[in-house]
Design an enzyme around this catalytic site. Structure first.
Site, mmCIF file in Angstrom:
data_model
loop_
_atom_site.group_PDB
_atom_site.id
_atom_site.type_symbol
_atom_site.label_atom_id
_atom_site.label_comp_id
_atom_site.label_asym_id
_atom_site.label_seq_id
_atom_site.Cartn_x
_atom_site.Cartn_y
_atom_site.Cartn_z
ATOM 1 N N PRO A 10 0.784 -1.227 0.000
ATOM 2 C CA PRO A 10 0.000 0.000 0.000
ATOM 3 C C PRO A 10 0.820 1.283 0.000
ATOM 4 O O PRO A 10 1.863 1.364 0.654
ATOM 5 C CB PRO A 10 -0.819 -0.104 1.293
ATOM 6 C CG PRO A 10 -0.126 -1.122 2.120
ATOM 7 C CD PRO A 10 0.514 -2.067 1.167
ATOM 8 N N ASN A 11 0.315 2.229 -0.753
ATOM 9 C CA ASN A 11 0.859 3.595 -0.853
ATOM 10 C C ASN A 11 2.120 3.702 -1.701
ATOM 11 O O ASN A 11 2.587 4.806 -1.976
ATOM 12 C CB ASN A 11 1.098 4.211 0.540
ATOM 13 C CG ASN A 11 -0.167 4.248 1.369
ATOM 14 O OD1 ASN A 11 -1.178 4.762 0.904
ATOM 15 N ND2 ASN A 11 -0.145 3.673 2.552
ATOM 16 N N ARG A 18 5.066 10.930 -2.356
ATOM 17 C CA ARG A 18 4.865 10.620 -0.946
ATOM 18 C C ARG A 18 6.156 10.823 -0.140
ATOM 19 O O ARG A 18 7.169 10.178 -0.429
ATOM 20 C CB ARG A 18 4.460 9.149 -0.893
ATOM 21 C CG ARG A 18 4.279 8.596 0.457
ATOM 22 C CD ARG A 18 4.160 7.083 0.385
ATOM 23 N NE ARG A 18 3.979 6.551 1.693
ATOM 24 C CZ ARG A 18 4.298 5.318 2.053
ATOM 25 N NH1 ARG A 18 4.809 4.478 1.172
ATOM 26 N NH2 ARG A 18 4.104 4.924 3.285
ATOM 27 N N TYR A 23 11.355 8.691 1.082
ATOM 28 C CA TYR A 23 11.306 7.669 0.021
ATOM 29 C C TYR A 23 11.959 8.109 -1.290
ATOM 30 O O TYR A 23 12.089 7.295 -2.207
ATOM 31 C CB TYR A 23 9.849 7.248 -0.233
ATOM 32 C CG TYR A 23 9.202 6.647 0.997
ATOM 33 C CD1 TYR A 23 9.672 5.441 1.510
ATOM 34 C CD2 TYR A 23 8.153 7.281 1.646
ATOM 35 C CE1 TYR A 23 9.096 4.884 2.645
ATOM 36 C CE2 TYR A 23 7.573 6.734 2.775
ATOM 37 C CZ TYR A 23 8.047 5.534 3.279
ATOM 38 O OH TYR A 23 7.488 4.983 4.400
ATOM 39 N N ASN A 79 8.123 -5.750 -0.993
ATOM 40 C CA ASN A 79 8.007 -4.565 -0.150
ATOM 41 C C ASN A 79 6.535 -4.478 0.247
ATOM 42 O O ASN A 79 5.710 -3.928 -0.477
ATOM 43 C CB ASN A 79 8.444 -3.289 -0.883
ATOM 44 C CG ASN A 79 8.435 -2.078 0.060
ATOM 45 O OD1 ASN A 79 7.918 -2.151 1.178
ATOM 46 N ND2 ASN A 79 8.998 -0.966 -0.388
ATOM 47 N N ALA A 82 3.309 -0.950 4.747
ATOM 48 C CA ALA A 82 2.792 -0.980 6.125
ATOM 49 C C ALA A 82 2.299 -2.372 6.533
ATOM 50 O O ALA A 82 2.293 -2.709 7.719
ATOM 51 C CB ALA A 82 1.682 0.050 6.284
ATOM 52 N N GLU A 103 12.681 -9.642 1.797
ATOM 53 C CA GLU A 103 11.906 -8.497 2.294
ATOM 54 C C GLU A 103 12.678 -7.233 1.975
ATOM 55 O O GLU A 103 13.893 -7.173 2.192
ATOM 56 C CB GLU A 103 11.721 -8.637 3.816
ATOM 57 C CG GLU A 103 11.056 -7.418 4.443
ATOM 58 C CD GLU A 103 10.893 -7.521 5.955
ATOM 59 O OE1 GLU A 103 10.940 -8.645 6.507
ATOM 60 O OE2 GLU A 103 10.720 -6.464 6.582
ATOM 61 N N HIS A 105 12.728 -2.815 2.014
ATOM 62 C CA HIS A 105 12.185 -1.492 2.344
ATOM 63 C C HIS A 105 13.108 -0.432 1.772
ATOM 64 O O HIS A 105 14.337 -0.560 1.852
ATOM 65 C CB HIS A 105 12.062 -1.302 3.856
ATOM 66 C CG HIS A 105 11.199 -2.338 4.482
ATOM 67 N ND1 HIS A 105 9.829 -2.334 4.369
ATOM 68 C CD2 HIS A 105 11.527 -3.467 5.157
ATOM 69 C CE1 HIS A 105 9.344 -3.402 4.971
ATOM 70 N NE2 HIS A 105 10.350 -4.111 5.454
ATOM 71 N N ARG A 112 13.486 4.439 12.197
ATOM 72 C CA ARG A 112 12.235 5.196 12.226
ATOM 73 C C ARG A 112 11.413 4.818 13.476
ATOM 74 O O ARG A 112 11.955 4.307 14.430
ATOM 75 C CB ARG A 112 11.481 4.951 10.916
ATOM 76 C CG ARG A 112 12.301 5.415 9.698
ATOM 77 C CD ARG A 112 11.574 5.166 8.393
ATOM 78 N NE ARG A 112 10.319 5.933 8.337
ATOM 79 C CZ ARG A 112 9.375 5.717 7.405
ATOM 80 N NH1 ARG A 112 9.563 4.789 6.476
ATOM 81 N NH2 ARG A 112 8.273 6.440 7.412
HETATM 82 C C1 DQA Z 1 8.380 0.926 3.582
HETATM 83 C C2 DQA Z 1 8.508 1.117 5.102
HETATM 84 C C3 DQA Z 1 7.174 0.881 5.799
HETATM 85 O O1 DQA Z 1 7.311 1.055 7.201
HETATM 86 C C4 DQA Z 1 6.143 1.858 5.296
HETATM 87 O O2 DQA Z 1 4.889 1.603 5.876
HETATM 88 C C5 DQA Z 1 6.056 1.899 3.818
HETATM 89 C C6 DQA Z 1 7.264 1.776 3.008
HETATM 90 C C7 DQA Z 1 9.681 1.271 2.836
HETATM 91 O O3 DQA Z 1 9.793 0.897 1.671
HETATM 92 O O4 DQA Z 1 10.550 1.956 3.393
HETATM 93 O O5 DQA Z 1 4.979 2.115 3.254
HETATM 94 O O6 DQA Z 1 8.103 -0.447 3.344
#
Ligand code: DQA
Length: 153
Positions: A10-11, A18, A23, A79, A82, A103, A105, A112
């Site tokens: 998501p997002n 964003r 990011y 990825n 959240a 995994e 990020h 964070r």
């Molecule tokens: C994320 C880190 C997560 O905590 C966050 O909710 C994201 C992006 C990252 O790519 O740094 O949406 O996965």
């Protein structure tokens, strides 16, 4: 030719817009191009997806599981955004299919908020890459080829 899945939660469709301080300025389309180059470098087919819905991510993990059973999967770069911090369902999908998952990020989640320090994915992942920006995607695909598949190029 084996397939590498790159799945985004998501997002991440809002990359570039964003929180660019966290990011970066690259869009998800830029990330897809980066992944396409990395996959081509290792002669892997790429399946690149993003969804804001947990179930869609689970369906793609099941598809990856099907390829895994057919001996056609290279690995999965996930990825989960959240959902990393909340989703038992994603963890179960990976565990159930014994999927080779990296995994990923973009940000360093450990630098964070405390709620980002826990991952449901990490215990069922082969490896975790975080904090390398979008370049981490390319590095993750290199890792799928070189470490998970043992390619030497
Ligand atoms: C994320 C880190 C997560 O905590 C966050 O909710 C994201 C992006 C990252 O790519 O740094 O949406 O996965």
């Amino acid at each position: 030719m084996k397939t590498v899945f790159v799945l985004n939660g998501p997002n991440l469709n809002l990359l570039g817009l964003r929180e660019p301080g966290i990011y970066g300025a690259h869009t998800l389309a830029d990330v897809e191009q980066l992944c396409a180059k990395a996959a081509a470098r290792h002669q892997l087919a790429l399946r690149f997806h993003q969804s804001n819905h947990e179930g869609a991510l689970i369906d793609w993990l099941h598809e990856a599981g099907q390829l895994q059973r057919q001996g056609e999967l290279a690995g999965v770069v996930l990825n989960a955004a959240a959902y990393t911090h909340t989703s038992v369902a994603l963890m179960d999908a990976i565990k159930g299919a014994e999927l080779p998952v990296i995994e990923l990020h973009i940000s360093n989640v450990h630098a964070r908020e405390a709620f980002r320090h826990h991952s449901y994915i990490a215990p069922v992942a082969k490896a975790v890459i975080c904090g390398l920006g979008v370049q981490g995607y390319s590095i993750a695909i290199d890792a799928v080829a070189q470490v998970l598949l043992g390619q030497t190029t």
